[in-house]
Design an enzyme around this catalytic site. Structure first.
Site, PDB file in Angstrom:
ATOM      1  N   ARG A  61       0.832  -1.184   0.000  1.00 51.76           N
ATOM      2  CA  ARG A  61       0.000   0.000   0.000  1.00 51.76           C
ATOM      3  C   ARG A  61       0.871   1.239   0.000  1.00 51.76           C
ATOM      4  O   ARG A  61       1.919   1.267   0.634  1.00 51.76           O
ATOM      5  CB  ARG A  61      -0.889   0.047   1.248  1.00 51.76           C
ATOM      6  CG  ARG A  61      -1.827  -1.126   1.366  1.00 51.76           C
ATOM      7  CD  ARG A  61      -2.701  -1.003   2.603  1.00 51.76           C
ATOM      8  NE  ARG A  61      -3.442  -2.241   2.832  1.00 51.76           N
ATOM      9  CZ  ARG A  61      -2.986  -3.269   3.545  1.00 51.76           C
ATOM     10  NH1 ARG A  61      -1.815  -3.173   4.139  1.00 51.76           N
ATOM     11  NH2 ARG A  61      -3.697  -4.369   3.685  1.00 51.76           N
ATOM     12  N   SER A  96       7.683  -5.363   6.542  1.00 52.64           N
ATOM     13  CA  SER A  96       7.320  -6.346   7.565  1.00 52.64           C
ATOM     14  C   SER A  96       8.016  -7.684   7.410  1.00 52.64           C
ATOM     15  O   SER A  96       7.378  -8.723   7.236  1.00 52.64           O
ATOM     16  CB  SER A  96       5.815  -6.518   7.577  1.00 52.64           C
ATOM     17  OG  SER A  96       5.230  -5.243   7.667  1.00 52.64           O
ATOM     18  N   ASP A 156       5.593  -3.610  10.429  1.00 53.98           N
ATOM     19  CA  ASP A 156       4.148  -3.324  10.547  1.00 53.98           C
ATOM     20  C   ASP A 156       3.662  -3.334  12.000  1.00 53.98           C
ATOM     21  O   ASP A 156       2.741  -2.597  12.358  1.00 53.98           O
ATOM     22  CB  ASP A 156       3.293  -4.265   9.684  1.00 53.98           C
ATOM     23  CG  ASP A 156       3.548  -5.739   9.966  1.00 53.98           C
ATOM     24  OD1 ASP A 156       4.471  -6.050  10.732  1.00 53.98           O
ATOM     25  OD2 ASP A 156       2.814  -6.569   9.395  1.00 53.98           O
TER      26      ASP A 156
END
Ligand code: ADP
Ligand code: MG
Length: 464
Positions: free
Chosen positions: A78, A147, A200
């Site tokens: 994203r 992440s 994350d």
């Protein structure tokens, strides 16, 4: 008939080997606490890496300006931009875009992956509208949520320890991930600085804290699983740097790599692990996370097809394909409330080419899903209890007046797999008891890591 007797025996064996009675969960929680201590004591002291994040201050609400974030950590990435307005106005405006990563880029070359990402980022920046304001002469700044396990060397640099979750690009391992991204950004001709590199879990913790002061733990339950929490800097023997002013340091546990002899591991898990891209690693993750639950179910069904002719005299060929049965499908079948289990029938037919299943067969599928999902949920709860023990938030009696403890939770598994998330919450209550669990809250921080990363980019801006 003989078939059903054989099926029942296979199911019973799974039930026994995957069982998570409360006593076992307590052992798992205790082992988690012990490993946390070991991982904080020395580098390599535990399977739990307990990585120092270099985040010693979480967002306060005072952050202002335009910031970008990029979130890479699973099947999608994203890009996000926010206009932060400080204490009063908070998030004035935010926009994001999601791009799925072509599978060949997950196992190809480093430059190819980062060029793909930087190009999507450049396109997104080009679409920035008038509601976003960058002061004249300033460079855009980005919080990079990455992440995978990273050995952080500062807030904006760190080397990749290993890939997980189906990524496998050898040339990136040991490289500074910010340098890799920065070079790709430059190749795009984009003027942007990476000011914070976070996991994350760290992003989720930061985003959670922005909205609620009592957030001290973050847990991810998505494609993979991980947790982060706020530790006292004094309690980190392996940290030889200056003690931060706040006295605190956020720790990225990398709990997916936790393992313990107390974990209920079945033959299916063992086979899944040894045939995986990372055998022997991420054992906790392989019992819990969205990448694997459906695959465990497939393996159990395949054994039943082979040994008990669950789907008739021949084994459905598609059932032999690894990872064909994704966790969202398992979840849809598990939640099937129709009396004849219509959803199960449809999924088996559409996905695996198995038609004309009997109700009894469909019930087996639901039952197996229940065993596998609840084991994962209960183990995740035990992991959380392990963290609460480590920070002294697990018992009401200890402190008299117990502070409220908020766990920021993110990830598609927890968000969408209702039976899983409800079981996790119930297990947490069961383990903590009425009184202590009354002050522990799980808050869904839907995609909080993006906002969190942009907030950390803001608090580590070059212009402060
Ligand atoms: P990521 O972990 O890749 O950053 P998400 O947090 O969105 O992304 O989680 C996506 C994962 O969540 C999927 O890989 C899948 O395992 C799980 N998931 C998504 N939707 C569902 C669902 N309806 N039921 C169960 N699991 C789901
Ligand atoms: Mg994610």
């Amino acid at each position: 008939s003989g078939r059903w007797a054989r099926a029942a025996a296979v199911i019973r064996e799974l039930e026994e080997k995957a069982a998570t009675p409360i006593g076992k969960l307590r052992q798992v929680a205790d082992a988690m606490t012990v490993e946390m201590h070991a991982g904080l004591a020395s580098e390599g002291g535990s399977k739990l890496k307990m990585l120092i994040s270099y985040v010693d201050n979480l967002p306060t609400g005072d952050e202002t300006g335009l910031f970008y974030a990029l979130d890479l950590g699973g099947t999608n990435f994203r890009v996000l931009r926010v206009q932060l307005g400080g204490k009063e106005k908070r998030v004035v405006k935010q926009e994001y875009e999601e791009v799925s990563i072509p599978p060949h880029l997950m196992v190809g070359g480093s430059d190819e992956l980062f060029d793909f990402i930087a190009s999507a980022l450049a396109k997104f920046v080009a679409s920035e509208g008038e509601d976003f304001h960058l002061p004249v002469g300033r460079q855009r700044e980005l919080g990079f949520t990455f992440s995978f396990p990273v050995r952080q060397t500062s807030i904006a640099s760190g080397t990749l320890i290993k890939w997980t979750k189906g990524f496998n690009i050898e040339s990136t391992v040991g490289e500074d991930i910010v340098a890799e991204l920065t070079r790709a950004i430059e190749r795009q001709g984009l003027d942007m600085r990476v000011s914070a590199l976070v996991n994350d879990t760290i992003g989720t913790l930061a985003g959670g804290r922005y909205y609620d002061n009592d957030v001290v733990v973050a847990v991810i339950l998505g494609t993979g699983t991980n947790a982060a929490y706020v530790e006292r800097a004094q309690a980190i023997p392996k940290w030889h740097g200056l003690l931060p002013k706040s006295g605190e340091m956020v720790i990225n546990m990398e709990w997916g790599n936790f393992r313990s002899s107390h974990l209920p591991i079945t033959d299916y898990d063992q086979a899944l692990d040894s045939e995986s891209l990372n055998p022997g690693e991420q054992i906790f993750e392989k019992l819990i996370s969205g990448m694997y639950l459906g695959e465990i179910l497939r393996r159990a069904l395949l054994r039943l097809a082979n040994e008990a002719a669950l789907f008739g005299d021949t084994v459905p060929p598609k059932l032999e394909t690894p990872f064909i049965l994704r966790t969202p499908v398992m979840s849809a079948m598990h939640h099937d409330n129709s009396p004849d289990l219509r959803v199960v029938a449809t999924k088996l037919k559409e996905l695996l080419g198995i038609s004309n299943t009997s109700l009894k067969t469909r019930k087996v599928v639901v039952h197996l899903s229940d065993i596998i999902a609840k084991r994962g949920a209960r183990l995740a709860a035990a992991g959380i209890v392990g963290i609460l023990k480590k920070i002294g938030r697990d018992s009401a009696a200890k402190a008299g007046e117990v502070p409220r403890t908020v766990i920021a939770m993110d990830g598609g598994l927890y968000e969408h797999y209702t039976i899983f998330s409800e079981c996790l919450q119930e297990t947490l209550k069961e383990m903590l008891g009425e009184e202590a669990s009354a002050s522990v809250v799980i808050k869904l921080a839907n995609d909080g890591s993006g906002i969190g990363a942009s907030l950390l980019a803001a608090s580590h801006s070059q212009y402060l």
